[in-house]
Design a protein around this motif. Structure first.
Motif, PDB file in Angstrom:
ATOM      1  N   PHE A  92      -6.900  -6.009   2.047  1.00  0.00           N
ATOM      2  CA  PHE A  92      -5.490  -5.920   2.403  1.00  0.00           C
ATOM      3  C   PHE A  92      -4.620  -5.844   1.147  1.00  0.00           C
ATOM      4  O   PHE A  92      -3.694  -5.044   1.059  1.00  0.00           O
ATOM      5  CB  PHE A  92      -5.108  -7.117   3.271  1.00  0.00           C
ATOM      6  N   SER A  93      -4.949  -6.636   0.161  1.00  0.00           N
ATOM      7  CA  SER A  93      -4.188  -6.651  -1.085  1.00  0.00           C
ATOM      8  C   SER A  93      -4.204  -5.287  -1.774  1.00  0.00           C
ATOM      9  O   SER A  93      -3.169  -4.777  -2.209  1.00  0.00           O
ATOM     10  CB  SER A  93      -4.749  -7.723  -2.022  1.00  0.00           C
ATOM     11  N   ILE A  94      -5.357  -4.690  -1.854  1.00  0.00           N
ATOM     12  CA  ILE A  94      -5.498  -3.374  -2.495  1.00  0.00           C
ATOM     13  C   ILE A  94      -4.658  -2.327  -1.764  1.00  0.00           C
ATOM     14  O   ILE A  94      -3.897  -1.578  -2.381  1.00  0.00           O
ATOM     15  CB  ILE A  94      -6.987  -2.957  -2.540  1.00  0.00           C
ATOM     16  N   ALA A  95      -4.796  -2.284  -0.460  1.00  0.00           N
ATOM     17  CA  ALA A  95      -4.056  -1.285   0.323  1.00  0.00           C
ATOM     18  C   ALA A  95      -2.555  -1.555   0.296  1.00  0.00           C
ATOM     19  O   ALA A  95      -1.754  -0.625   0.203  1.00  0.00           O
ATOM     20  CB  ALA A  95      -4.570  -1.271   1.762  1.00  0.00           C
ATOM     21  N   ASP A  96      -2.170  -2.826   0.333  1.00  0.00           N
ATOM     22  CA  ASP A  96      -0.754  -3.161   0.345  1.00  0.00           C
ATOM     23  C   ASP A  96      -0.085  -2.811  -0.988  1.00  0.00           C
ATOM     24  O   ASP A  96       1.027  -2.293  -1.002  1.00  0.00           O
ATOM     25  CB  ASP A  96      -0.561  -4.645   0.664  1.00  0.00           C
ATOM     26  N   VAL A  97      -0.782  -3.058  -2.088  1.00  0.00           N
ATOM     27  CA  VAL A  97      -0.233  -2.683  -3.401  1.00  0.00           C
ATOM     28  C   VAL A  97      -0.024  -1.171  -3.461  1.00  0.00           C
ATOM     29  O   VAL A  97       1.018  -0.690  -3.907  1.00  0.00           O
ATOM     30  CB  VAL A  97      -1.148  -3.163  -4.551  1.00  0.00           C
ATOM     31  N   ARG A  98      -1.006  -0.429  -2.993  1.00  0.00           N
ATOM     32  CA  ARG A  98      -0.886   1.029  -2.995  1.00  0.00           C
ATOM     33  C   ARG A  98       0.294   1.475  -2.116  1.00  0.00           C
ATOM     34  O   ARG A  98       1.095   2.308  -2.518  1.00  0.00           O
ATOM     35  CB  ARG A  98      -2.180   1.685  -2.519  1.00  0.00           C
ATOM     36  N   ARG A  99       0.401   0.872  -0.944  1.00  0.00           N
ATOM     37  CA  ARG A  99       1.482   1.265  -0.040  1.00  0.00           C
ATOM     38  C   ARG A  99       2.848   0.940  -0.642  1.00  0.00           C
ATOM     39  O   ARG A  99       3.772   1.745  -0.583  1.00  0.00           O
ATOM     40  CB  ARG A  99       1.324   0.574   1.301  1.00  0.00           C
ATOM     41  N   ARG A 100       2.986  -0.244  -1.250  1.00  0.00           N
ATOM     42  CA  ARG A 100       4.262  -0.603  -1.873  1.00  0.00           C
ATOM     43  C   ARG A 100       4.572   0.315  -3.043  1.00  0.00           C
ATOM     44  O   ARG A 100       5.716   0.679  -3.274  1.00  0.00           O
ATOM     45  CB  ARG A 100       4.261  -2.060  -2.322  1.00  0.00           C
ATOM     46  N   THR A 101       3.555   0.716  -3.781  1.00  0.00           N
ATOM     47  CA  THR A 101       3.750   1.587  -4.935  1.00  0.00           C
ATOM     48  C   THR A 101       4.121   3.007  -4.524  1.00  0.00           C
ATOM     49  O   THR A 101       4.981   3.630  -5.135  1.00  0.00           O
ATOM     50  CB  THR A 101       2.470   1.618  -5.794  1.00  0.00           C
TER      51      THR A 101
END
Length: 125
Positions: A92-101
């Motif tokens: 979740f952290s990996i995908a969320d960072v990408r989405r926020r970026t």
């Protein structure tokens, strides 16, 4: 869970909270985490990094399931639930960072992307 994914709380604190839940509630949390991962748009390429970040071995059942791009961790035996939690938080952290970026870089209205820092809030009280 968003605070864990964004690094606002240590994963160890999340694991302690998770392990304090009933088994039924742990399974519900894992199901919710899978939904959060999908909403954050995880992709298969995120699996190896999430396994590495989670601290579980690639041979542990939740990691093997994820490498096959399956998400049935909440159905695993009770002794696999904490490993599944660590893995899904990392994913979740990996995908969320990408989405926020990519999608929320200029700011967004997602309440979960605009969380207060719990440490800073504690010092303000």
């Amino acid at each position: 869970m968003n605070e864990l994914a964004q690094g606002l709380r240590p994963v160890a604190e999340g694991v302690e909270w998770f392990e304090g839940l009933s088994e039924d509630d742990q399974r519900k949390v894992l199901h919710a985490l899978v939904l959060f991962c999908r909403q954050a748009r995880v992709c298969e390429e995120d699996a190896p990094e999430s396994i590495a970040r989670s601290g579980i071995r690639p041979t542990h059942t939740p990691a093997v399931i994820l490498t096959k791009w399956r998400f049935g961790m909440e159905a695993l035996p009770a002794y696999e639930l904490t490993k599944s939690f660590r893995l899904l938080v990392a994913l979740f952290s990996i995908a969320d960072v990408r989405r926020r970026t990519l999608f929320c870089v200029g700011g967004c209205g997602h309440a979960w992307h605009n969380l207060p820092d719990p440490t800073r809030d504690a010092t303000l009280r």
